[in-house]
Write a protein that holds these residues in place. Structure first.
Motif, PDB file in Angstrom:
ATOM      1  N   LEU A 107      -5.566  12.275  -3.721  1.00 15.92           N
ATOM      2  CA  LEU A 107      -5.407  13.075  -2.317  1.00 15.92           C
ATOM      3  C   LEU A 107      -4.452  14.495  -2.802  1.00 15.92           C
ATOM      4  N   MET A 108      -3.713  14.217  -3.941  1.00 19.33           N
ATOM      5  CA  MET A 108      -2.879  15.383  -4.355  1.00 19.33           C
ATOM      6  C   MET A 108      -3.808  16.216  -5.161  1.00 19.33           C
TER       7      MET A 108
ATOM      8  N   SER B 195     -11.393   3.635   0.179  1.00 15.70           N
ATOM      9  CA  SER B 195     -10.117   4.396   0.663  1.00 15.70           C
ATOM     10  C   SER B 195     -10.287   5.830   0.303  1.00 15.70           C
ATOM     11  N   ALA B 196      -9.117   6.647   0.218  1.00 10.80           N
ATOM     12  CA  ALA B 196      -9.021   7.978  -0.051  1.00 10.80           C
ATOM     13  C   ALA B 196      -9.669   8.453  -1.438  1.00 10.80           C
ATOM     14  N   PHE B 197      -9.568   7.587  -2.368  1.00 10.63           N
ATOM     15  CA  PHE B 197     -10.355   8.279  -3.747  1.00 10.63           C
ATOM     16  C   PHE B 197     -11.669   8.013  -3.586  1.00 10.63           C
ATOM     17  N   GLU B 198     -12.309   6.964  -2.842  1.00  9.57           N
ATOM     18  CA  GLU B 198     -13.773   6.912  -2.776  1.00  9.57           C
ATOM     19  C   GLU B 198     -14.150   7.976  -1.777  1.00  9.57           C
TER      20      GLU B 198
ATOM     21  N   LEU C 281      -7.500   6.115   4.030  1.00 13.83           N
ATOM     22  CA  LEU C 281      -6.606   5.355   3.832  1.00 13.83           C
ATOM     23  C   LEU C 281      -6.093   5.457   2.352  1.00 13.83           C
ATOM     24  N   LEU C 282      -4.555   5.271   2.284  1.00 12.90           N
ATOM     25  CA  LEU C 282      -3.811   5.364   0.897  1.00 12.90           C
ATOM     26  C   LEU C 282      -3.581   4.070   0.792  1.00 12.90           C
ATOM     27  N   LEU C 283      -4.202   3.474  -0.301  1.00 16.70           N
ATOM     28  CA  LEU C 283      -3.910   2.263  -0.748  1.00 16.70           C
ATOM     29  C   LEU C 283      -3.113   1.973  -2.071  1.00 16.70           C
TER      30      LEU C 283
ATOM     31  N   THR D 264       0.864  -1.118   0.043  1.00 19.84           N
ATOM     32  CA  THR D 264      -0.061  -0.023   0.055  1.00 19.84           C
ATOM     33  C   THR D 264       0.971   1.202   0.215  1.00 19.84           C
ATOM     34  N   VAL D 265       0.167   2.428  -0.187  1.00 20.68           N
ATOM     35  CA  VAL D 265       1.072   3.429  -0.521  1.00 20.68           C
ATOM     36  C   VAL D 265       1.471   4.109   0.955  1.00 20.68           C
TER      37      VAL D 265
END
Length: 536
Positions: free
Chosen positions: A174-175, A433-436, A164-166, A128-129
């Motif tokens: 996130l960026m 996670s973060a995207f969703e 979460l950064l996966l 994961t990231v």
């Protein structure tokens, strides 16, 4: 030929020390080079020019550790190590090598697991990231200090927001969030320039185009799955398909450093054991150290120095000992030096440096021997007793017991298919996670803007009016649905067309040109008259 207590040692080969030239009747002294498993976690180094036998030495070591019940992880750069999964063949040169060493050649096979960051030539390896962390991500992307600072801010924001950064799409989202909120975040964490965020986004795109998106995600690799033994008690040899990784050296180096860091963080302190819990080979080690920033070199040095107490041995394999920084080189106690060629000043410097790292042997000119070694020969010095290195000895390396060279693709595929790890790593998992989270957070805002526009009698953002009273969405926009048509009597009267025909436009252009020319001639005539009056 067996050594007393040889179950705690790995036979590297037959060593010999020629007697000094002043003793013509003296005979060379022969012995055996053994690697003590109790000291195998003190790390090691295998060096030598291309074609001198480094890969065979690596295979001999891997087989020896597996036979002793020690799991192994090794990158397979050219596919040659895959032969460990197949039973050896009694070829003439192998039988002759065994006879020269004083042993009988006995073919063997060893338990092997195949891994691949891209998921094509083995089980997918994913991380994961968040596990990789901002330091290694910055190294992976080749970021400068300013960009690395913004990346650290992004990771801090993700932690505080519970995101979460996966995978890579999480990091990209996130960026984007950081860039959209640069002003407010800058007041808390420091300056966040949109241009810096854009540069990071471009590097993420490059990384994705290299195939790294297959590496980031879940299920993440479990360290325990690299430390297995089979039913017979032999350590599993984990081979990483690294042929494609050579095209992405930054990804290769950062992955292996991440794996070392994970081993260091997860494994408990065990001190010195009778044998290591895992041995980690780092082939083409120069890829880790080339142009590495100081903070990364310090991380490597720290891991190599401290992971010994976790029961893990690290062995670097490279062409030139100068490829390894001095602080790391000083931690490598077991050394196998194949031939080096002194064609250039840098080569000569490498030969001298390699010779000076060995404990001197009065019967060997170490620097001269390095350039004279034949294929399959090496200078060997290993740790013994209380951890002191043996005197360097010229050694004929033992032959591998498994197949030498790659196995057929169908045999590799069959080994992967019957592996018990296939079910655990074969299917990608995409959690919320973060995207969703950022997508769901933005949805009510978009819906709110649409509702406000409709209440005010305006078309929704991202749309434009269409004849007939409906709204047509632009690219990426949303339709707000049919609009209420205006009453016929409220429409403004049609205006007469003011568009000129082609001929009318041409006549107007000619008239403008003629008027301009007349004006220029008249101006010149007036100027000449004025100048003539002045001369009189």
């Amino acid at each position: 030929m067996e050594k007393p207590g040889s179950d705690g040692h790995i036979l590297l080969g037959r060593s010999f020390s020629p007697m000094p030239a002043g003793e013509p009747d003296a005979q060379p002294r022969f012995g055996d080079a053994w690697l003590d498993l109790r000291l195998a976690n003190r790390h090691g180094l295998v060096t030598g020019a291309t074609g001198t036998g480094k890969t065979v030495t690596l295979q001999v070591l891997a087989e020896g550790f597996s036979r002793a019940g020690v799991p192994v992880f090794a990158p397979d750069i050219k596919g040659d190590l895959s032969g460990i999964a197949a039973r050896g063949e009694a070829r003439d040169f192998l039988v002759a090598r065994a006879a020269a060493i004083g042993i009988a050649y006995a073919p063997e096979t060893f338990p092997v697991e195949f891994w691949d960051l891209f998921g094509t030539a083995g089980h997918p390896i994913r991380a994961t990231v968040s596990e990789m962390g901002p330091l290694l991500i910055a190294r992976l992307l080749g970021l400068n200090d300013t960009q690395e600072g913004v990346l650290n801010i992004a990771f801090r924001v993700a932690d505080e927001e519970g995101m979460l950064l996966l995978d890579l799409k999480d990091l990209r989202a996130l960026m984007t969030f950081v860039g959209d909120n640069a002003a407010s975040l800058g007041r808390v964490y420091g300056n966040v320039a949109p241009a810096t965020v854009g540069a990071i986004q471009r590097q993420l795109l490059v990384l994705e185009n290299q195939g790294a998106d297959a590496f980031f995600g879940e299920p993440a690799l479990k360290i325990a799955d690299l430390m297995r033994v089979d039913a017979a008690g032999r350590g599993v040899v984990n081979l990483l398909a690294a042929d494609r990784l050579m095209g992405a050296p930054r990804l290769y180096a950062c992955f292996l450093l991440w794996l070392l860091s994970e081993l260091f963080e997860e494994l408990p302190e065990v001190g010195d054991l009778d044998k290591p819990k895992l041995v980690f080979f780092f082939d083409e080690a120069h890829l880790l150290f080339d142009a590495a920033p100081k903070v990364l070199l310090e991380k490597v040095e720290q891991v190599v120095r401290l992971i010994r107490s976790k029961g893990v041995g690290v062995y670097f394999v490279t062409q030139n000992p100068l490829d390894v920084p001095d602080k790391v080189l000083s931690q490598l106690g077991n050394r196998v030096q194949h031939a080096l060629r002194a064609f250039t000043p840098r080569d000569q410097k490498a030969v001298k440096a390699a010779a000076e790292t060995f404990r001197p042997n009065p019967e060997i000119d170490t620097a001269a021997a390095i350039t004279e070694l034949g294929k399959g020969e090496a200078l060997v010095s290993v740790l013994e007793g209380n951890g002191t290195p043996t005197m360097v000895a010229r050694t004929l390396i033992a032959p591998p017991r498994a197949r030498v060279g790659p196995i057929a693709p169908e045999l590799r595929a069959a080994a992967i298919a019957r592996s018990p790890l296939r079910a655990a790593y074969g299917t990608l998992v995409d959690r919320h996670s973060a995207f969703e989270m950022l997508r769901d957070r933005a949805a009510p805002q978009r819906d709110g803007r649409v509702a406000d526009g409709a209440a005010a009698g305006r078309p929704a953002p991202g749309s434009e009016p269409r004849r007939g009273g409906t709204s047509v969405p632009k690219a990426g926009g949303r339709s707000s649905g049919p609009a209420t048509p205006a009453p016929p009597d409220s429409r403004p009267p049609a205006r007469p067309s003011t568009r000129m025909s082609t001929s009318e436009a041409a006549v107007r252009q000619m008239a403008r040109s003629a008027a301009s020319e007349v004006g220029r001639q008249l101006g010149r005539a007036i100027l000449r008259g004025l100048l003539g009056g002045l001369r009189r």
